[in-house]
Design a protein around this motif. Structure first.
Motif, PDB file in Angstrom:
ATOM      1  N   ASN A 170      12.927  -5.642   9.656  1.00 52.12           N
ATOM      2  CA  ASN A 170      12.735  -7.069   9.942  1.00 52.12           C
ATOM      3  C   ASN A 170      11.994  -7.800   8.814  1.00 52.12           C
ATOM      4  N   GLY A 171      11.681  -7.082   7.727  1.00 50.95           N
ATOM      5  CA  GLY A 171      10.996  -7.685   6.588  1.00 50.95           C
ATOM      6  C   GLY A 171       9.478  -7.622   6.670  1.00 50.95           C
ATOM      7  N   LYS A 172       8.947  -7.258   7.825  1.00 55.76           N
ATOM      8  CA  LYS A 172       7.494  -7.139   7.935  1.00 55.76           C
ATOM      9  C   LYS A 172       7.022  -5.906   7.171  1.00 55.76           C
ATOM     10  N   ILE A 173       5.762  -5.949   6.745  1.00 54.38           N
ATOM     11  CA  ILE A 173       5.230  -4.882   5.903  1.00 54.38           C
ATOM     12  C   ILE A 173       3.950  -4.285   6.485  1.00 54.38           C
ATOM     13  N   TYR A 174       3.628  -3.119   5.972  1.00 51.40           N
ATOM     14  CA  TYR A 174       2.367  -2.446   6.285  1.00 51.40           C
ATOM     15  C   TYR A 174       1.837  -1.884   4.976  1.00 51.40           C
ATOM     16  N   ILE A 175       0.571  -2.144   4.685  1.00 60.19           N
ATOM     17  CA  ILE A 175      -0.095  -1.607   3.499  1.00 60.19           C
ATOM     18  C   ILE A 175      -1.022  -0.496   3.965  1.00 60.19           C
ATOM     19  N   GLY A 176      -0.954   0.649   3.294  1.00 58.65           N
ATOM     20  CA  GLY A 176      -1.803   1.772   3.664  1.00 58.65           C
ATOM     21  C   GLY A 176      -2.199   2.584   2.449  1.00 58.65           C
ATOM     22  N   GLN A 177      -2.950   3.633   2.711  1.00 58.34           N
ATOM     23  CA  GLN A 177      -3.395   4.514   1.637  1.00 58.34           C
ATOM     24  C   GLN A 177      -3.124   5.957   2.015  1.00 58.34           C
ATOM     25  N   ASP A 178      -2.965   6.769   0.990  1.00 57.44           N
ATOM     26  CA  ASP A 178      -2.808   8.207   1.170  1.00 57.44           C
ATOM     27  C   ASP A 178      -3.605   8.875   0.069  1.00 57.44           C
ATOM     28  N   VAL A 179      -4.556   9.693   0.442  1.00 59.00           N
ATOM     29  CA  VAL A 179      -5.387  10.367  -0.556  1.00 59.00           C
ATOM     30  C   VAL A 179      -4.931  11.794  -0.811  1.00 59.00           C
ATOM     31  N   THR A 180      -3.805  12.181  -0.198  1.00 58.55           N
ATOM     32  CA  THR A 180      -3.279  13.529  -0.402  1.00 58.55           C
ATOM     33  C   THR A 180      -2.042  13.550  -1.284  1.00 58.55           C
ATOM     34  N   GLY A 181      -1.440  12.378  -1.533  1.00 54.14           N
ATOM     35  CA  GLY A 181      -0.234  12.309  -2.345  1.00 54.14           C
ATOM     36  C   GLY A 181       0.992  12.862  -1.645  1.00 54.14           C
TER      37      GLY A 181
END
Length: 93
Positions: free
Chosen positions: A11-22
Motif C-alpha cells: 500500500n506504499g506505507k513504510i516501516y523504518i527499523g534497525q538490525d544489529v545482527t546483519g
C-alpha cells in the motif's frame, strides 16, 4: 553489520527499523495488527514487501544505531500513520 532499513508494503506505507545482527531475513518488529488491518484477506494471500538498507556501520554503538533509526523515522515521517507503521517516536503534525 549494524543497519537501519526501510520496509515498503504494497500500500506504499513504510516501516523504518534497525538490525544489529546483519540478518538478511529480519523484517522488523512493526505491530502486525496495524499492518494486517490495512489489507483485505484477499490482499493478504499474495503479499510482497521490499527491504532497503538506508544506513550501515560495522562499528556503530547501540546509541548511534538508535539515534540513526530515530533520525530516519523522522526524515521519512514513517511515524505518521498516513505514511508508515512506526508508532514511536509519537507523530506530531
Amino acid at each position: 553489520m549494524k543497519v537501519v532499513y526501510k520496509i515498503t508494503y504494497p500500500n506504499g506505507k513504510i516501516y523504518i527499523g534497525q538490525d544489529v545482527t546483519g540478518t538478511l531475513t529480519y523484517f522488523g518488529s512493526a505491530k502486525a495488527q496495524l499492518i494486517a488491518d490495512d489489507f483485505t484477506p484477499e490482499e493478504q494471500m499474495d503479499f510482497t514487501i521490499r527491504k532497503q538498507i538506508l544506513w550501515q556501520s560495522p562499528s556503530a554503538t547501540a546509541q548511534e544505531v538508535n539515534a540513526k533509526e530515530i533520525e530516519m523515522i523522522l526524515e521519512y515521517r514513517s511515524n505518521n500513520p498516513a505514511i508508515g507503521y512506526n508508532i514511536k517516536p509519537k507523530y506530531r503534525p
